[in-house]
Scaffold this motif. Structure first.
Motif, PDB file in Angstrom:
ATOM      1  N   THR A  63       0.996  -1.307   0.072  1.00  0.00           N
ATOM      2  CA  THR A  63       0.013   0.035   0.160  1.00  0.00           C
ATOM      3  C   THR A  63       0.863   1.185   0.041  1.00  0.00           C
ATOM      4  O   THR A  63       1.969   1.075   0.627  1.00  0.00           O
ATOM      5  N   PHE A  64       0.424   2.208  -0.877  1.00  0.00           N
ATOM      6  CA  PHE A  64       1.325   3.446  -1.013  1.00  0.00           C
ATOM      7  C   PHE A  64       0.724   4.633  -1.230  1.00  0.00           C
ATOM      8  O   PHE A  64      -0.206   4.881  -1.996  1.00  0.00           O
ATOM      9  N   ALA A  65       0.999   5.604  -0.223  1.00  0.00           N
ATOM     10  CA  ALA A  65       0.329   7.059  -0.672  1.00  0.00           C
ATOM     11  C   ALA A  65       1.685   7.945  -1.049  1.00  0.00           C
ATOM     12  O   ALA A  65       2.649   7.899  -0.364  1.00  0.00           O
ATOM     13  N   TYR A  66       1.524   8.955  -1.741  1.00  0.00           N
ATOM     14  CA  TYR A  66       2.480   9.894  -1.964  1.00  0.00           C
ATOM     15  C   TYR A  66       2.493  10.900  -0.666  1.00  0.00           C
ATOM     16  O   TYR A  66       1.539  11.084   0.080  1.00  0.00           O
ATOM     17  N   PRO A  67       3.829  11.457  -0.477  1.00  0.00           N
ATOM     18  CA  PRO A  67       3.991  12.156   0.596  1.00  0.00           C
ATOM     19  C   PRO A  67       3.132  13.382   0.703  1.00  0.00           C
ATOM     20  O   PRO A  67       2.846  13.945  -0.290  1.00  0.00           O
ATOM     21  N   GLY A  68       2.351  13.311   1.800  1.00  0.00           N
ATOM     22  CA  GLY A  68       1.492  14.353   2.021  1.00  0.00           C
ATOM     23  C   GLY A  68       0.046  14.334   1.662  1.00  0.00           C
ATOM     24  O   GLY A  68      -1.039  14.844   1.881  1.00  0.00           O
ATOM     25  N   ALA A  69      -0.352  13.188   0.864  1.00  0.00           N
ATOM     26  CA  ALA A  69      -1.583  12.958   0.262  1.00  0.00           C
ATOM     27  C   ALA A  69      -2.370  12.129   1.230  1.00  0.00           C
ATOM     28  O   ALA A  69      -1.867  11.465   1.862  1.00  0.00           O
ATOM     29  N   GLU A  70      -3.543  12.296   1.184  1.00  0.00           N
ATOM     30  CA  GLU A  70      -4.471  11.703   2.068  1.00  0.00           C
ATOM     31  C   GLU A  70      -4.771  10.162   1.979  1.00  0.00           C
ATOM     32  O   GLU A  70      -4.664   9.273   2.632  1.00  0.00           O
ATOM     33  N   SER A  71      -5.095   9.862   0.794  1.00  0.00           N
ATOM     34  CA  SER A  71      -5.734   8.651   0.473  1.00  0.00           C
ATOM     35  C   SER A  71      -4.430   7.738  -0.475  1.00  0.00           C
ATOM     36  O   SER A  71      -3.723   8.325  -1.154  1.00  0.00           O
ATOM     37  N   PRO A  72      -4.374   6.470  -0.416  1.00  0.00           N
ATOM     38  CA  PRO A  72      -3.357   5.595  -1.170  1.00  0.00           C
ATOM     39  C   PRO A  72      -3.562   5.736  -2.404  1.00  0.00           C
ATOM     40  O   PRO A  72      -4.753   5.759  -3.020  1.00  0.00           O
ATOM     41  N   VAL A  73      -2.651   5.756  -3.424  1.00  0.00           N
ATOM     42  CA  VAL A  73      -2.971   5.451  -4.766  1.00  0.00           C
ATOM     43  C   VAL A  73      -2.632   3.924  -5.115  1.00  0.00           C
ATOM     44  O   VAL A  73      -2.842   3.563  -6.294  1.00  0.00           O
ATOM     45  N   LEU A  74      -1.963   3.303  -4.128  1.00  0.00           N
ATOM     46  CA  LEU A  74      -1.897   1.660  -4.396  1.00  0.00           C
ATOM     47  C   LEU A  74      -2.560   1.071  -3.177  1.00  0.00           C
ATOM     48  O   LEU A  74      -1.950   1.391  -2.170  1.00  0.00           O
ATOM     49  N   SER A  75      -3.228  -0.090  -3.290  1.00  0.00           N
ATOM     50  CA  SER A  75      -3.846  -0.647  -2.209  1.00  0.00           C
ATOM     51  C   SER A  75      -3.581  -2.037  -2.501  1.00  0.00           C
ATOM     52  O   SER A  75      -4.090  -2.918  -3.284  1.00  0.00           O
TER      53      SER A  75
END
Ligand code: DGT
Ligand code: MG
Length: 242
Positions: A13-25
């Motif tokens: 699971t991955f979210a960009y730094p500072g982003a609220e929701s993950p872009v990969l789950s």
């Protein structure tokens, strides 16, 4: 063993730094040497983000990315770079000669190796046609070559470095269908026992992949061969028909 290059994503699971929701789950898959794994999905579905975790452009929030059984988070970047070549979606060339650009990952490559890589990448003709051949200058960002030529040079650069794992992020999209087919046929030989992960837009680029992962909104919603997905995956069918 000699066939190193096993890639495994384990519940990533991955979210960009500072982003609220993950872009990969919860991404899980394995890619073995000798295999071609294709990733397909609509724009913004997370394909580039997924690739970026192997060379550690980013680290996942949860889960692990492993290379030959070792988490890449425990490897140093230089070691990963020796084993993994990423051809980015926006291929980048440095100011300098074509030769300088191709030798980037392997400074001791011979001219013959450069020409072989160019031949596979379908870039030998246009380089040969230049007055200075391999010594021709590329301007910063590669603005004095076309998009398709830039892609071919970046593919050739990856081939020169002889990695165990190739990541192609939409690398064939600027090529016409015939050149794309020729390039992939030539690629097969040179990457035969490497691990190849291809992000693609065009279905014809990936029909022969050993496994296709269908990405939707950061999740793998379906996986299988082209034939299997045609029969089982509505998302894949939509992409095929679009
Ligand atoms: P494409 O290349 O247009 O087909 O799209 P993908 O599938 O390669 O998508 P990707 O991984 O570039 O983007 C997935 C999501 O992540 C999308 O909502 C945009 C967002 N995103 C991409 N790069 C960055 C970044 O550097 N920072 C932040 N905050 N978000 C990003
Ligand atoms: Mg992308």
């Amino acid at each position: 063993g000699t066939l190193a290059g096993v890639v495994e994503y384990r519940n990533v699971t991955f979210a960009y730094p500072g982003a609220e929701s993950p872009v990969l789950s919860n991404i899980s898959f394995t890619a073995q040497p000798g295999q071609t794994i294709a990733i397909i999905g609509s724009t913004g579905s997370g394909k580039t983000s997924l690739l970026s975790l192997l060379p550690r452009l980013y680290d996942p929030a949860e889960g692990e990315v492993l290379l030959d059984g070792v988490p890449v988070s425990r490897m140093d970047r230089a070691d990963i770079t020796r084993r993994v070549a990423l051809v980015p979606q926006r291929p980048y060339l440095f100011s300098g000669t074509i030769e300088h650009n191709l030798r980037f990952g392997k400074t001791d490559a011979t001219d013959q190796e450069l020409w072989e890589a160019l031949q596979v990448a379908q870039g030998d003709e246009f380089v040969r046609a230049k007055k200075n051949g391999l010594g021709s200058r590329i301007s910063q960002g590669g603005t004095n070559v076309s998009g398709g030529q830039r892609q071919r040079l970046c593919i050739a650069r990856a081939l020169v470095s002889r990695p165990r794992v190739y990541l192609f992020d939409d690398s064939f999209s600027a090529l016409d269908v015939a050149t794309d087919a020729r390039l992939r046929a030539a690629l097969k030989g040179i990457t035969a026992d490497a691990t190849v992960i291809i992000v693609a837009q065009r279905i014809s680029t990936i029909t022969e992949a050993d496994q296709i992962l269908v990405l939707d909104n950061g999740r793998i919603v379906d996986r299988g061969t082209h034939q299997e997905l045609l029969e089982t995956s509505p998302t894949y069918q939509e992409i095929v028909e679009s």
